[in-house]
Design a protein around this motif. Structure first.
Motif, PDB file in Angstrom:
ATOM      1  N   GLU A 274       0.807  -1.222   0.000  1.00 50.03           N
ATOM      2  CA  GLU A 274       0.000   0.000   0.000  1.00 50.03           C
ATOM      3  C   GLU A 274       0.842   1.275   0.000  1.00 50.03           C
ATOM      4  O   GLU A 274       0.622   2.155  -0.837  1.00 50.03           O
ATOM      5  CB  GLU A 274      -0.986   0.008   1.170  1.00 50.03           C
TER       6      GLU A 274
ATOM      7  N   LYS B 252       1.070   4.067  -2.990  1.00 49.67           N
ATOM      8  CA  LYS B 252       0.875   5.495  -2.756  1.00 49.67           C
ATOM      9  C   LYS B 252       2.038   6.301  -3.329  1.00 49.67           C
ATOM     10  O   LYS B 252       1.844   7.299  -4.019  1.00 49.67           O
ATOM     11  CB  LYS B 252       0.699   5.768  -1.257  1.00 49.67           C
TER      12      LYS B 252
ATOM     13  N   SER C 248      -3.329   2.950  -7.230  1.00 47.57           N
ATOM     14  CA  SER C 248      -4.046   2.242  -6.163  1.00 47.57           C
ATOM     15  C   SER C 248      -3.332   0.919  -5.873  1.00 47.57           C
ATOM     16  O   SER C 248      -2.658   0.360  -6.736  1.00 47.57           O
ATOM     17  CB  SER C 248      -5.474   1.952  -6.584  1.00 47.57           C
ATOM     18  N   LYS C 249      -3.481   0.437  -4.663  1.00 45.27           N
ATOM     19  CA  LYS C 249      -2.786  -0.800  -4.306  1.00 45.27           C
ATOM     20  C   LYS C 249      -3.291  -1.990  -5.114  1.00 45.27           C
ATOM     21  O   LYS C 249      -2.573  -2.945  -5.351  1.00 45.27           O
ATOM     22  CB  LYS C 249      -2.901  -1.058  -2.807  1.00 45.27           C
TER      23      LYS C 249
END
Lengths: 182, 182
Positions: free
Chosen positions: B28, B32, B37-38
């Motif tokens: 994650e 970022k 998006s993860k």
DNA sequence: ACCTGAACACCGTTCAAGT
DNA sequence: ACCTGAACACCGTTCAAGT
């Protein structure tokens, strides 16, 4: 159900720490294995870092003096003492050297572990340097060789953690001879 | 916004891996910092383990041959080559030796990293043993000393990660001399 | 003095849906 | 070919409430 003390948490955490590193010390699984809710952990410790701090504190106690005393008791001649030191360090059980490695990895992330590990290293280095001096190596050179020996030991521990075979008797004998070379 | 390739993820992951270990490689935060998006991570890799696998694979490529070539090119005399090796290994930049330590910690947890690290170790050990033999040390003893030297280097790397000073010129000179003692 | 249970945040993983 | 957004599970942390 008997209630738990901080020491019960430390013991359980130290076991995981030694086997799988700081990272494997997780509150929830620990709580489950101790048969309590994870919330109860926070009655004993401020947070996860405090638990890890207690784990390394306990290591400092037993990690510094035991071996030094043992070596002193084992022989009088400095060269024999050096050999006794080899047996107690390079020959240490897997659980102990895994722990040694885990503390050092953790020391690279955590200031408390770092300070404490450096203190332990300093004491051990002073002991080894003294031993080499007693064996007739000049002071400055004894310090250098002590540092080299300590690096060798730490490197051996780290490599064992991923499956390297222990240094055999022949290698230790070579090392012993080289360190005492005039 | 340009789209990302698997290599972009690997590069970002390798940076964190070298600085803070396998554990600091988290999808994650990485997503970022890359501005996606993860979820998109899982188009490039099966899971987190696959990303870490790719990071260590890249290390194997560059970690084995570069130094060996450099040493061969630096000198002809075996004793001088040994010194050139010292300069390139004990004198390696912090980022490189942090990475070396991080792989080895990870190797104790992960089978792929373990196999790969052992292969790298084996190649390097063979090179050093050959070098010592060329310098006149008998084969069996050369192997033992190569292993001792490698332990010393790995131990030095691990200790640097928590703030130890580099081995100074004097210590390296002692080591050089001891390893070549007949 | 020690513990529970619910709550919230963070991150790994999946997946249907978007371009 | 590459990405989003929502969903779910797992774990750290807090805290009011229990004994």
């Amino acid at each position: 159900m008997a209630k738990l003390s901080a020491d019960d948490w430390i013991a359980a955490a130290a076991a995981r720490f030694g086997e799988h590193g700081a990272d494997a010390v997780r509150i929830e699984p620990l709580a489950k294995s101790l048969g309590v809710s994870k919330g109860s952990f926070y009655w004993h410790f401020k947070d996860r870092a405090a638990l890890l701090g207690a784990v390394v504190d306990a290591w400092e106690q037993r990690g510094t003096l035991e071996i030094i005393e043992g070596v002193r008791a084992a022989a009088d001649d400095p060269a024999d003492q050096l050999w006794a030191l080899f047996e107690r360090t390079f020959g240490t059980p897997t659980s102990v050297d895994m722990f040694e490695t885990a503390v050092r990895s953790w020391a690279s992330q955590d200031p408390h572990a770092r300070k404490l590990t450096k203190r332990v290293d300093r004491k051990r280095l002073a002991f080894v340097a003294g031993l080499l001096q007693a064996a007739g190596i000049p002071k400055a050179e004894a310090k250098r060789r002590a540092e080299l020996l300590y690096c060798t030991l730490i490197g051996e521990f780290l490599q064992r953690s991923y499956g390297k075979q222990r240094l055999d008797r022949g290698s230790l004998r070579s090392l012993h001879r080289l360190l005492l070379t005039m």
